[in-house]
Design a protein around this motif. Structure first.
Motif, PDB file in Angstrom:
ATOM      1  N   LEU A   4       0.854  -1.172   0.000  1.00  0.00           N
ATOM      2  CA  LEU A   4       0.000   0.000   0.000  1.00  0.00           C
ATOM      3  C   LEU A   4       0.897   1.230   0.000  1.00  0.00           C
ATOM      4  CD1 LEU A   4      -2.838   1.271   0.275  1.00  0.00           C
ATOM      5  CD2 LEU A   4      -2.563   1.054   2.755  1.00  0.00           C
ATOM      6  N   GLU A   5       0.563   2.219  -0.829  1.00  0.00           N
ATOM      7  CA  GLU A   5       1.380   3.424  -0.934  1.00  0.00           C
ATOM      8  C   GLU A   5       0.523   4.672  -0.866  1.00  0.00           C
ATOM      9  OE1 GLU A   5       4.283   3.768  -4.065  1.00  0.00           O
ATOM     10  OE2 GLU A   5       4.340   1.603  -4.330  1.00  0.00           O
ATOM     11  N   VAL A  12      -3.153  13.631  -2.836  1.00  0.00           N
ATOM     12  CA  VAL A  12      -2.578  12.336  -2.479  1.00  0.00           C
ATOM     13  C   VAL A  12      -3.474  11.219  -2.991  1.00  0.00           C
ATOM     14  CG1 VAL A  12      -1.933  10.835  -0.552  1.00  0.00           C
ATOM     15  CG2 VAL A  12      -1.439  13.277  -0.435  1.00  0.00           C
ATOM     16  N   VAL A  13      -2.854  10.210  -3.594  1.00  0.00           N
ATOM     17  CA  VAL A  13      -3.546   9.009  -4.044  1.00  0.00           C
ATOM     18  C   VAL A  13      -3.064   7.873  -3.148  1.00  0.00           C
ATOM     19  CG1 VAL A  13      -3.868   7.400  -5.952  1.00  0.00           C
ATOM     20  CG2 VAL A  13      -3.639   9.849  -6.418  1.00  0.00           C
ATOM     21  N   ARG A  14      -4.012   7.150  -2.532  1.00  0.00           N
ATOM     22  CA  ARG A  14      -3.660   6.045  -1.637  1.00  0.00           C
ATOM     23  C   ARG A  14      -4.144   4.747  -2.265  1.00  0.00           C
ATOM     24  NH1 ARG A  14      -3.000   5.788   4.445  1.00  0.00           N
ATOM     25  NH2 ARG A  14      -3.507   3.647   4.988  1.00  0.00           N
ATOM     26  N   GLY A  15      -3.184   3.857  -2.561  1.00  0.00           N
ATOM     27  CA  GLY A  15      -3.568   2.605  -3.191  1.00  0.00           C
ATOM     28  C   GLY A  15      -2.373   1.720  -3.473  1.00  0.00           C
ATOM     29  N   TYR A  16      -2.595   0.736  -4.326  1.00  0.00           N
ATOM     30  CA  TYR A  16      -1.598  -0.264  -4.675  1.00  0.00           C
ATOM     31  C   TYR A  16      -1.166  -0.065  -6.126  1.00  0.00           C
ATOM     32  CZ  TYR A  16      -3.692  -2.420  -0.559  1.00  0.00           C
ATOM     33  OH  TYR A  16      -4.176  -2.647   0.702  1.00  0.00           O
ATOM     34  N   VAL A  17       0.130   0.135  -6.357  1.00  0.00           N
ATOM     35  CA  VAL A  17       0.638   0.281  -7.720  1.00  0.00           C
ATOM     36  C   VAL A  17       0.687  -1.113  -8.338  1.00  0.00           C
ATOM     37  CG1 VAL A  17       2.568   1.004  -9.162  1.00  0.00           C
ATOM     38  CG2 VAL A  17       1.960   2.342  -7.153  1.00  0.00           C
ATOM     39  N   VAL A  18      -0.142  -1.340  -9.337  1.00  0.00           N
ATOM     40  CA  VAL A  18      -0.216  -2.657  -9.965  1.00  0.00           C
ATOM     41  C   VAL A  18       0.586  -2.739 -11.256  1.00  0.00           C
ATOM     42  CG1 VAL A  18      -2.403  -3.298  -8.888  1.00  0.00           C
ATOM     43  CG2 VAL A  18      -2.426  -2.102 -11.063  1.00  0.00           C
ATOM     44  N   GLU A  19       0.926  -1.560 -11.817  1.00  0.00           N
ATOM     45  CA  GLU A  19       1.733  -1.539 -13.030  1.00  0.00           C
ATOM     46  C   GLU A  19       2.469  -0.211 -13.081  1.00  0.00           C
ATOM     47  OE1 GLU A  19       1.140  -2.262 -17.827  1.00  0.00           O
ATOM     48  OE2 GLU A  19      -0.556  -2.548 -16.482  1.00  0.00           O
ATOM     49  N   ASN A  20       3.723  -0.254 -13.562  1.00  0.00           N
ATOM     50  CA  ASN A  20       4.551   0.944 -13.605  1.00  0.00           C
ATOM     51  C   ASN A  20       5.280   1.055 -14.944  1.00  0.00           C
ATOM     52  OD1 ASN A  20       6.026   3.167 -12.939  1.00  0.00           O
ATOM     53  ND2 ASN A  20       7.309   2.158 -11.421  1.00  0.00           N
ATOM     54  N   PRO A  21       4.532   1.177 -16.047  1.00  0.00           N
ATOM     55  CA  PRO A  21       5.191   1.351 -17.345  1.00  0.00           C
ATOM     56  C   PRO A  21       5.739   2.777 -17.450  1.00  0.00           C
ATOM     57  CG  PRO A  21       2.826   1.387 -17.604  1.00  0.00           C
ATOM     58  CD  PRO A  21       3.088   1.105 -16.166  1.00  0.00           C
ATOM     59  N   PRO A  22       6.592   3.063 -18.411  1.00  0.00           N
ATOM     60  CA  PRO A  22       7.141   4.410 -18.551  1.00  0.00           C
ATOM     61  C   PRO A  22       6.041   5.454 -18.751  1.00  0.00           C
ATOM     62  CG  PRO A  22       8.318   2.860 -19.955  1.00  0.00           C
ATOM     63  CD  PRO A  22       7.137   2.129 -19.389  1.00  0.00           C
ATOM     64  N   GLY A  23       6.097   6.517 -17.953  1.00  0.00           N
ATOM     65  CA  GLY A  23       5.180   7.634 -18.138  1.00  0.00           C
ATOM     66  C   GLY A  23       3.984   7.690 -17.213  1.00  0.00           C
ATOM     67  N   TYR A  24       3.587   6.562 -16.618  1.00  0.00           N
ATOM     68  CA  TYR A  24       2.430   6.596 -15.724  1.00  0.00           C
ATOM     69  C   TYR A  24       2.451   5.430 -14.743  1.00  0.00           C
ATOM     70  CZ  TYR A  24       0.255   3.046 -18.748  1.00  0.00           C
ATOM     71  OH  TYR A  24      -0.010   1.909 -19.458  1.00  0.00           O
ATOM     72  N   ASP A  55      -0.144  10.150 -13.939  1.00  0.00           N
ATOM     73  CA  ASP A  55       0.981  10.576 -14.772  1.00  0.00           C
ATOM     74  C   ASP A  55       2.205  10.750 -13.873  1.00  0.00           C
ATOM     75  OD1 ASP A  55       2.807  11.835 -16.455  1.00  0.00           O
ATOM     76  OD2 ASP A  55       1.305  13.135 -17.360  1.00  0.00           O
ATOM     77  N   THR A  56       3.313  10.113 -14.223  1.00  0.00           N
ATOM     78  CA  THR A  56       4.514  10.201 -13.377  1.00  0.00           C
ATOM     79  C   THR A  56       5.084  11.615 -13.334  1.00  0.00           C
ATOM     80  OG1 THR A  56       5.886   9.428 -15.212  1.00  0.00           O
ATOM     81  CG2 THR A  56       5.187   7.785 -13.611  1.00  0.00           C
ATOM     82  N   ALA A  57       4.763  12.463 -14.311  1.00  0.00           N
ATOM     83  CA  ALA A  57       5.217  13.854 -14.278  1.00  0.00           C
ATOM     84  C   ALA A  57       4.541  14.619 -13.137  1.00  0.00           C
ATOM     85  CB  ALA A  57       4.931  14.530 -15.615  1.00  0.00           C
ATOM     86  N   ASP A  58       3.373  14.149 -12.683  1.00  0.00           N
ATOM     87  CA  ASP A  58       2.651  14.790 -11.589  1.00  0.00           C
ATOM     88  C   ASP A  58       3.055  14.265 -10.210  1.00  0.00           C
ATOM     89  OD1 ASP A  58       1.253  16.289 -13.425  1.00  0.00           O
ATOM     90  OD2 ASP A  58      -0.469  14.924 -13.476  1.00  0.00           O
ATOM     91  N   VAL A  59       3.783  13.155 -10.148  1.00  0.00           N
ATOM     92  CA  VAL A  59       4.147  12.543  -8.874  1.00  0.00           C
ATOM     93  C   VAL A  59       5.284  13.332  -8.225  1.00  0.00           C
ATOM     94  CG1 VAL A  59       5.062  10.466  -7.759  1.00  0.00           C
ATOM     95  CG2 VAL A  59       3.392  10.250  -9.602  1.00  0.00           C
ATOM     96  N   THR A  60       5.051  13.733  -6.952  1.00  0.00           N
ATOM     97  CA  THR A  60       6.080  14.459  -6.208  1.00  0.00           C
ATOM     98  C   THR A  60       6.724  13.594  -5.131  1.00  0.00           C
ATOM     99  OG1 THR A  60       4.437  15.364  -4.686  1.00  0.00           O
ATOM    100  CG2 THR A  60       4.992  16.682  -6.637  1.00  0.00           C
ATOM    101  N   GLY A  61       6.120  12.443  -4.823  1.00  0.00           N
ATOM    102  CA  GLY A  61       6.694  11.536  -3.827  1.00  0.00           C
ATOM    103  C   GLY A  61       5.848  10.296  -3.650  1.00  0.00           C
ATOM    104  N   ARG A  62       6.489   9.241  -3.190  1.00  0.00           N
ATOM    105  CA  ARG A  62       5.799   7.978  -2.909  1.00  0.00           C
ATOM    106  C   ARG A  62       6.262   7.456  -1.566  1.00  0.00           C
ATOM    107  NH1 ARG A  62       6.503   4.173  -8.155  1.00  0.00           N
ATOM    108  NH2 ARG A  62       5.394   2.720  -6.795  1.00  0.00           N
ATOM    109  N   THR A  63       5.299   7.048  -0.718  1.00  0.00           N
ATOM    110  CA  THR A  63       5.624   6.510   0.601  1.00  0.00           C
ATOM    111  C   THR A  63       4.935   5.170   0.764  1.00  0.00           C
ATOM    112  OG1 THR A  63       5.704   8.751   1.497  1.00  0.00           O
ATOM    113  CG2 THR A  63       5.550   6.946   3.083  1.00  0.00           C
ATOM    114  N   GLU A  64       5.713   4.144   1.088  1.00  0.00           N
ATOM    115  CA  GLU A  64       5.150   2.819   1.333  1.00  0.00           C
ATOM    116  C   GLU A  64       4.562   2.794   2.732  1.00  0.00           C
ATOM    117  OE1 GLU A  64       6.923  -1.634   1.823  1.00  0.00           O
ATOM    118  OE2 GLU A  64       7.633  -0.468   0.116  1.00  0.00           O
ATOM    119  N   ILE A  65       3.375   2.207   2.869  1.00  0.00           N
ATOM    120  CA  ILE A  65       2.693   2.115   4.151  1.00  0.00           C
ATOM    121  C   ILE A  65       2.770   0.676   4.636  1.00  0.00           C
ATOM    122  CG2 ILE A  65       0.462   2.387   5.324  1.00  0.00           C
ATOM    123  CD1 ILE A  65      -0.168   4.496   3.149  1.00  0.00           C
TER     124      ILE A  65
END
Length: 81
Positions: free
Chosen positions: A31-32, A40-52, A67-77
């Motif tokens: 969970l991230e 903030v988006v709270r959920g499970y990253v199920v796929e991480n292709p280039p760009g999103y 969109d990965t250009a909008d991501v400012t940080g990721r924290t694992e819970i």
């Protein structure tokens, strides 16, 4: 004996994988909290292709695209066990 083992190895591996999957209690992905420019988006990253990121939301159980250009940080819970 060796011929039996070789011909049965796929069945043995499949059965072992099913037993392991049935006994594992922790989700396979963490969970991230994903901080974005829009919140903030709270959920499970199920796929991480280039760009999103493809994220399964924790509460709504729906898939969203971030969109990965909008991501400012990721924290694992850590999971509650």
């Amino acid at each position: 004996m060796a011929h039996w083992f070789v011909s049965s190895s796929a069945l043995i591996v499949t059965l072992a994988a099913l037993v392991l999957a049935a006994t594992v209690q922790v989700p396979w992905v963490s969970l991230e909290e994903i901080a974005t420019k829009n919140g903030v988006v709270r959920g499970y990253v199920v796929e991480n292709p280039p760009g999103y990121l493809k994220v399964l939301l924790e509460q709504e159980r729906e898939i969203v695209i971030v969109d990965t250009a909008d991501v400012t940080g990721r924290t694992e819970i850590e999971p509650d066990l």
